[in-house]
Design a protein around this motif. Structure first.
Motif, PDB file in Angstrom:
ATOM      1  N   LYS A 107       0.822  -1.211   0.000  1.00  0.00           N
ATOM      2  CA  LYS A 107       0.000   0.000   0.000  1.00  0.00           C
ATOM      3  C   LYS A 107       0.855   1.260   0.000  1.00  0.00           C
ATOM      4  O   LYS A 107       0.440   2.301  -0.521  1.00  0.00           O
ATOM      5  N   SER A 108       2.042   1.190   0.571  1.00  0.00           N
ATOM      6  CA  SER A 108       2.844   2.400   0.779  1.00  0.00           C
ATOM      7  C   SER A 108       3.832   2.711  -0.345  1.00  0.00           C
ATOM      8  O   SER A 108       4.247   3.859  -0.488  1.00  0.00           O
ATOM      9  N   VAL A 109       4.233   1.694  -1.147  1.00  0.00           N
ATOM     10  CA  VAL A 109       5.229   1.947  -2.190  1.00  0.00           C
ATOM     11  C   VAL A 109       4.643   2.745  -3.342  1.00  0.00           C
ATOM     12  O   VAL A 109       3.428   2.824  -3.512  1.00  0.00           O
ATOM     13  N   ALA A 110       5.532   3.308  -4.138  1.00  0.00           N
ATOM     14  CA  ALA A 110       5.094   4.106  -5.285  1.00  0.00           C
ATOM     15  C   ALA A 110       4.680   3.238  -6.466  1.00  0.00           C
ATOM     16  O   ALA A 110       3.853   3.642  -7.291  1.00  0.00           O
ATOM     17  N   LEU A 111       5.272   2.030  -6.556  1.00  0.00           N
ATOM     18  CA  LEU A 111       5.048   1.187  -7.725  1.00  0.00           C
ATOM     19  C   LEU A 111       5.263  -0.280  -7.354  1.00  0.00           C
ATOM     20  O   LEU A 111       6.127  -0.601  -6.531  1.00  0.00           O
ATOM     21  N   ILE A 112       4.490  -1.167  -7.980  1.00  0.00           N
ATOM     22  CA  ILE A 112       4.657  -2.609  -7.805  1.00  0.00           C
ATOM     23  C   ILE A 112       5.116  -3.209  -9.129  1.00  0.00           C
ATOM     24  O   ILE A 112       4.425  -3.085 -10.143  1.00  0.00           O
ATOM     25  N   ALA A 113       6.289  -3.825  -9.148  1.00  0.00           N
ATOM     26  CA  ALA A 113       6.791  -4.520 -10.339  1.00  0.00           C
ATOM     27  C   ALA A 113       6.343  -5.969 -10.227  1.00  0.00           C
ATOM     28  O   ALA A 113       6.820  -6.714  -9.373  1.00  0.00           O
ATOM     29  N   ALA A 114       5.419  -6.377 -11.081  1.00  0.00           N
ATOM     30  CA  ALA A 114       4.775  -7.684 -10.951  1.00  0.00           C
ATOM     31  C   ALA A 114       5.090  -8.582 -12.140  1.00  0.00           C
ATOM     32  O   ALA A 114       5.087  -8.130 -13.290  1.00  0.00           O
ATOM     33  N   GLU A 115       5.342  -9.849 -11.846  1.00  0.00           N
ATOM     34  CA  GLU A 115       5.610 -10.820 -12.907  1.00  0.00           C
ATOM     35  C   GLU A 115       4.388 -10.993 -13.800  1.00  0.00           C
ATOM     36  O   GLU A 115       4.494 -11.108 -15.016  1.00  0.00           O
ATOM     37  N   GLN A 127      15.908   7.832  -7.789  1.00  0.00           N
ATOM     38  CA  GLN A 127      15.184   9.098  -7.619  1.00  0.00           C
ATOM     39  C   GLN A 127      14.447   9.157  -6.291  1.00  0.00           C
ATOM     40  O   GLN A 127      13.783  10.149  -5.979  1.00  0.00           O
ATOM     41  N   GLY A 128      14.557   8.065  -5.500  1.00  0.00           N
ATOM     42  CA  GLY A 128      13.954   8.069  -4.165  1.00  0.00           C
ATOM     43  C   GLY A 128      12.629   7.352  -4.043  1.00  0.00           C
ATOM     44  O   GLY A 128      12.033   7.347  -2.963  1.00  0.00           O
ATOM     45  N   GLU A 129      12.161   6.768  -5.139  1.00  0.00           N
ATOM     46  CA  GLU A 129      10.898   6.032  -5.067  1.00  0.00           C
ATOM     47  C   GLU A 129      11.126   4.646  -4.459  1.00  0.00           C
ATOM     48  O   GLU A 129      12.184   4.040  -4.627  1.00  0.00           O
ATOM     49  N   ASP A 130      10.102   4.155  -3.760  1.00  0.00           N
ATOM     50  CA  ASP A 130      10.127   2.794  -3.239  1.00  0.00           C
ATOM     51  C   ASP A 130       9.334   1.896  -4.183  1.00  0.00           C
ATOM     52  O   ASP A 130       8.229   2.249  -4.613  1.00  0.00           O
ATOM     53  N   ILE A 131       9.914   0.732  -4.512  1.00  0.00           N
ATOM     54  CA  ILE A 131       9.271  -0.208  -5.434  1.00  0.00           C
ATOM     55  C   ILE A 131       9.190  -1.578  -4.776  1.00  0.00           C
ATOM     56  O   ILE A 131      10.148  -2.036  -4.155  1.00  0.00           O
ATOM     57  N   ALA A 132       8.040  -2.223  -4.905  1.00  0.00           N
ATOM     58  CA  ALA A 132       7.880  -3.596  -4.426  1.00  0.00           C
ATOM     59  C   ALA A 132       7.900  -4.525  -5.633  1.00  0.00           C
ATOM     60  O   ALA A 132       7.280  -4.229  -6.658  1.00  0.00           O
ATOM     61  N   GLN A 133       8.634  -5.630  -5.526  1.00  0.00           N
ATOM     62  CA  GLN A 133       8.633  -6.629  -6.593  1.00  0.00           C
ATOM     63  C   GLN A 133       7.838  -7.839  -6.157  1.00  0.00           C
ATOM     64  O   GLN A 133       8.038  -8.373  -5.067  1.00  0.00           O
ATOM     65  N   VAL A 134       6.905  -8.279  -7.017  1.00  0.00           N
ATOM     66  CA  VAL A 134       6.021  -9.397  -6.700  1.00  0.00           C
ATOM     67  C   VAL A 134       6.139 -10.451  -7.793  1.00  0.00           C
ATOM     68  O   VAL A 134       6.014 -10.141  -8.984  1.00  0.00           O
ATOM     69  N   SER A 135       6.396 -11.686  -7.408  1.00  0.00           N
ATOM     70  CA  SER A 135       6.427 -12.780  -8.390  1.00  0.00           C
ATOM     71  C   SER A 135       5.035 -13.392  -8.501  1.00  0.00           C
ATOM     72  O   SER A 135       4.181 -13.214  -7.627  1.00  0.00           O
TER      73      SER A 135
END
Length: 262
Positions: free
Chosen positions: A10-18, A57-65
């Motif tokens: 919920k808090s990250v700027a972006l979710i990188a998803a498989e 650039q300071g953004e937080d990203i979550a990676q999800v498989s």
């Protein structure tokens, strides 16, 4: 899912998803509105620089498989490696892991264990991988897709003999199932049953591995001389190279190059 994982997503700027479609189902269930971007094995070369730039650039990203732990048989490992190289913070969020989940319920000795993951799809290379694993005393853990399960079990039976094994299917999901027995017994099951879902194969290690006679190896001779010595004793060139690499704990390609003067 843990409370912490939901909070992070919920808090990250972006979710990188498989697989953004599958991940969207998860996000909808937990009422998470965070934007997604696709990140998988087919676009990782393009995506990693883009994601790294956002992190810098300071953004937080979550990676999800899509299934299982990110970075295990997943392009996340390359993203993590690049982030670590650049001194960026990497935070792991523990969750269900198929290998360990299968191991503790397999009924096979849980430690020591050797996680291998997916065997090579090419039969010749797969056979070679099995030959290199056959002497290991540790419990072995493999991953396999449903459409390749039967052929892989045949290869394991041919290479390892009729060892004890546990097939662990759809772990932590609704149709979780364990098929335990010898390799020949589980192969019979796979031949007569409709195979669905992703599998973890937990295979018993070698109870009586052959001792490598390291004391008889003359390490004073060069690698090419060692290879030639085995050839003179009747070994084929490729087999001699492979054996020297194993005995000296070297990469086979390095031994090949040195022997042929490449």
């Amino acid at each position: 899912m843990t409370f912490r994982a939901v909070g992070i997503l919920k808090s990250v700027a972006l979710i990188a998803a498989e697989d953004t479609r599958n991940t969207q189902k998860l996000l909808n269930h937990f009422e998470i509105k965070t934007k997604q971007i696709s990140f998988h094995e087919h676009n990782s070369t393009e995506r990693i620089p883009q994601l790294i730039a956002k992190l810098q650039q300071g953004e937080d990203i979550a990676q999800v498989s899509d299934a299982g732990m990110p970075s295990i048989s997943d392009p996340g490992q390359d993203l993590v490696a690049e982030a670590v190289r650049l001194g960026l913070t990497v935070v792991p969020l523990p969750g269900a892991n198929a290998a360990l989940t299968a191991l503790i319920a397999s009924g096979i000795t849980p430690q020591p264990f050797y996680f291998y993951g997916f065997l090579n799809r090419k039969k010749s290379e797969q056979k070679q991988e099995i030959q290199e694993l056959v002497q290991r005393p540790e419990t072995l853990i493999f991953y396999e897709a449903p459409h390749r399960l039967k052929e892989t079990l045949k290869a394991l039976l041919n290479g390892f003999g009729d060892r004890q094994v546990a097939l662990c299917r759809e772990l932590t999901k609704r149709h979780e199932e364990f098929i335990r027995g010898s390799l020949s017994e589980v192969l019979d099951w796979a031949t007569s049953s409709e195979i669905r879902g992703e599998f973890v194969i937990v295979l018993a290690g070698n109870d009586h591995p052959e001792e490598t006679e390291m004391a008889t190896i003359d390490l004073s001779i060069s690698v090419p001389e060692h290879v030639q010595q085995l050839i003179d004793e009747g070994a084929r060139t490729n087999d001699a190279i492979k054996q020297v690499a194993k005995l000296r704990n070297l990469k086979r390609q390095d031994v090949y190059n040195e022997f042929h003067g490449i």
